[in-house]
Design a protein around this motif. Structure first.
Motif, mmCIF file in Angstrom:
data_model
loop_
_atom_site.group_PDB
_atom_site.id
_atom_site.type_symbol
_atom_site.label_atom_id
_atom_site.label_comp_id
_atom_site.label_asym_id
_atom_site.label_seq_id
_atom_site.Cartn_x
_atom_site.Cartn_y
_atom_site.Cartn_z
ATOM 1 N N ASP A 145 0.898 -1.210 0.049
ATOM 2 C CA ASP A 145 0.005 -0.020 -0.081
ATOM 3 C C ASP A 145 0.867 1.302 -0.060
ATOM 4 N N TYR A 146 2.200 1.264 0.271
ATOM 5 C CA TYR A 146 3.024 2.379 0.116
ATOM 6 C C TYR A 146 3.579 2.473 -1.330
ATOM 7 N N ILE A 147 3.588 1.522 -2.138
ATOM 8 C CA ILE A 147 4.096 1.640 -3.391
ATOM 9 C C ILE A 147 3.422 2.951 -4.096
ATOM 10 N N GLY A 148 4.238 3.786 -4.771
ATOM 11 C CA GLY A 148 3.686 4.959 -5.167
ATOM 12 C C GLY A 148 3.483 6.251 -4.458
ATOM 13 N N GLN A 149 3.927 6.147 -3.300
ATOM 14 C CA GLN A 149 3.514 7.089 -2.110
ATOM 15 C C GLN A 149 4.985 7.474 -1.731
ATOM 16 N N TYR A 150 5.065 8.550 -1.003
ATOM 17 C CA TYR A 150 6.489 9.118 -0.980
ATOM 18 C C TYR A 150 6.592 10.103 0.293
ATOM 19 N N HIS A 151 5.522 9.899 1.380
ATOM 20 C CA HIS A 151 5.651 10.625 2.409
ATOM 21 C C HIS A 151 6.623 10.079 3.543
ATOM 22 N N ASN A 152 6.674 10.803 4.787
ATOM 23 C CA ASN A 152 7.687 10.638 5.562
ATOM 24 C C ASN A 152 7.649 9.004 6.248
ATOM 25 N N LYS A 153 6.368 8.664 6.296
ATOM 26 C CA LYS A 153 6.214 7.094 6.789
ATOM 27 C C LYS A 153 6.938 6.158 5.964
ATOM 28 N N VAL A 154 6.732 6.445 4.681
ATOM 29 C CA VAL A 154 7.188 5.592 3.438
ATOM 30 C C VAL A 154 8.955 5.846 3.712
ATOM 31 N N LYS A 155 9.210 6.973 3.695
ATOM 32 C CA LYS A 155 10.737 7.024 3.786
ATOM 33 C C LYS A 155 11.394 6.322 5.004
ATOM 34 N N THR A 156 10.714 6.334 6.197
ATOM 35 C CA THR A 156 11.339 5.705 7.156
ATOM 36 C C THR A 156 10.889 4.107 6.943
ATOM 37 N N TYR A 181 4.002 -11.003 5.256
ATOM 38 C CA TYR A 181 2.469 -10.457 5.123
ATOM 39 C C TYR A 181 2.217 -9.826 3.797
ATOM 40 N N TYR A 182 3.243 -9.807 2.815
ATOM 41 C CA TYR A 182 3.115 -8.931 1.791
ATOM 42 C C TYR A 182 2.234 -9.986 0.728
ATOM 43 N N LYS A 183 1.260 -8.790 0.228
ATOM 44 C CA LYS A 183 0.555 -9.645 -0.823
ATOM 45 C C LYS A 183 0.425 -8.897 -2.183
ATOM 46 N N GLY A 184 1.176 -8.075 -2.391
ATOM 47 C CA GLY A 184 1.393 -7.156 -3.701
ATOM 48 C C GLY A 184 1.897 -8.160 -4.900
ATOM 49 N N ASN A 185 1.565 -7.527 -6.092
ATOM 50 C CA ASN A 185 1.809 -8.056 -7.352
ATOM 51 C C ASN A 185 3.085 -7.946 -7.723
ATOM 52 N N SER A 186 4.012 -6.870 -7.407
ATOM 53 C CA SER A 186 5.431 -6.488 -7.841
ATOM 54 C C SER A 186 6.454 -7.294 -6.998
ATOM 55 N N ILE A 187 7.183 -7.706 -7.480
ATOM 56 C CA ILE A 187 8.395 -8.235 -6.726
ATOM 57 C C ILE A 187 9.095 -7.216 -6.024
ATOM 58 N N ILE A 188 9.479 -7.474 -4.952
ATOM 59 C CA ILE A 188 10.098 -6.499 -4.008
ATOM 60 C C ILE A 188 11.626 -7.016 -3.803
ATOM 61 N N VAL A 189 12.673 -6.237 -4.303
ATOM 62 C CA VAL A 189 14.077 -6.656 -3.870
ATOM 63 C C VAL A 189 14.669 -5.742 -2.981
ATOM 64 N N TYR A 190 15.307 -6.172 -1.872
ATOM 65 C CA TYR A 190 15.686 -5.488 -0.933
ATOM 66 C C TYR A 190 16.709 -5.837 -0.055
ATOM 67 N N GLY A 191 17.427 -5.117 0.820
ATOM 68 C CA GLY A 191 18.430 -5.788 1.704
ATOM 69 C C GLY A 191 18.218 -5.349 3.263
ATOM 70 N N HIS A 192 19.159 -4.678 3.796
ATOM 71 C CA HIS A 192 19.125 -4.062 5.196
ATOM 72 C C HIS A 192 19.185 -5.055 6.237
ATOM 73 N N THR A 193 18.647 -6.293 6.231
ATOM 74 C CA THR A 193 18.886 -7.285 7.360
ATOM 75 C C THR A 193 19.481 -8.436 6.757
ATOM 76 N N PRO A 194 20.791 -8.614 7.414
ATOM 77 C CA PRO A 194 21.454 -9.483 6.925
ATOM 78 C C PRO A 194 21.107 -10.778 7.147
ATOM 79 N N VAL A 195 20.998 -11.797 6.233
ATOM 80 C CA VAL A 195 20.685 -13.077 6.311
ATOM 81 C C VAL A 195 21.706 -14.066 5.502
ATOM 82 N N ARG A 196 21.948 -15.444 6.066
ATOM 83 C CA ARG A 196 22.724 -16.191 5.576
ATOM 84 C C ARG A 196 22.636 -16.545 4.171
#
Length: 255
Positions: A145-156, A181-196
């Protein structure tokens, strides 16, 4: 659109160079270029903790300037930007390594690097929406629900993840498992949290495999959704990696 999306580099320049060479890029111009026109993409956190943050800044700057890469900022990028603006930021949690590197330069070189990074950061979107909304690249991920939005909550959210405001005993923030809990259609690629290993769940891919903590540096190839990695040259620190219940990992490993 053919991309090689690279996880958090954190100043591990030599590992980054090795990974691009494994992906088929050449460095004849001083930065990686692919003979078949593939582009690189970066999920942020280029700097801090590793030994060669300034070389990573310069390389990514040149790539973006030459339209050879996409970049989104991470929380470490945001903090370095505020440092370069002269804001009162705490020089800790890795920033001290980048600042020490930068302070060893002469004044002309300091201004050159500062100018490059400020230009890179100021012209970067909070997150990239690519390939007709099939792909979103965001440092710590993004809710549908944040995709396409750019307010401060999205930035955080895109810089720090789904933080609750609480902290663990070691002072690190408590992060909710938004990808579960993600249910969107777009593939999301991200980092930030290290995983093995790369974590794949509900069309989301966490590709921060902790290179700066002795894990590996990983690229997710798009649209193939295959993974290529190189082992880290840094000491292994097991407690820096997060594990998830029933953690799925990417099956399509490409050697």
């Amino acid at each position: 659109m053919k991309l090689d999306i690279i996880g958090d580099i954190h100043g591990c320049y030599e590992d980054f160079k090795l990974l691009t060479e494994k992906l088929g890029y050449t460095w004849e111009q001083g930065y990686p270029q692919h003979p078949q026109g593939r582009k690189l993409a970066f999920v942020g956190d280029l700097t801090d903790r590793g030994p060669s943050s300034l070389s990573v800044i310069e390389t990514v700057y040149l790539l973006v300037k030459n339209d050879l890469a996409y970049y989104v900022p991470g929380n470490h990028c945001d903090k370095l930007y505020r440092f370069f603006l002269g804001r009162n930021v705490k020089i800790a949690h890795g920033l001290e390594t980048t600042v020490a590197e930068w302070e060893q330069l002469n004044k002309i070189e300091q201004q050159r690097i500062k100018g490059m990074f400020k230009d890179l950061y100021e012209n970067a979107p909070l997150y990239h929406i690519l390939d007709n909304q099939k792909l979103v690249i965001a440092h710590a991920g993004i809710r549908e629900d944040y995709i396409g939005q750019y307010h401060n909550k999205v930035k955080t959210f895109v810089l720090y993840g789904d933080i609750s405001g609480e902290v663990h005993a070691d002072g690190s923030p408590v992060r909710r498992d938004w990808a579960k809990y993600y249910k969107g259609n777009s593939i999301i690629v991200y980092g930030h949290t290290p995983v093995r290993e790369v974590r794949e769940i509900h069309r989301t891919y966490n590709i921060d495999t902790g290179v700066v903590f002795g894990g590996k540096l990983t690229a997710l190839q798009y649209p193939e959704l295959t993974v290529k990695s190189v082992p880290s040259s840094m000491p292994f620190i097991a407690e820096k990696f997060r594990t998830f219940d029933n953690q799925p990992v990417v099956a399509k490993q490409s050697q």
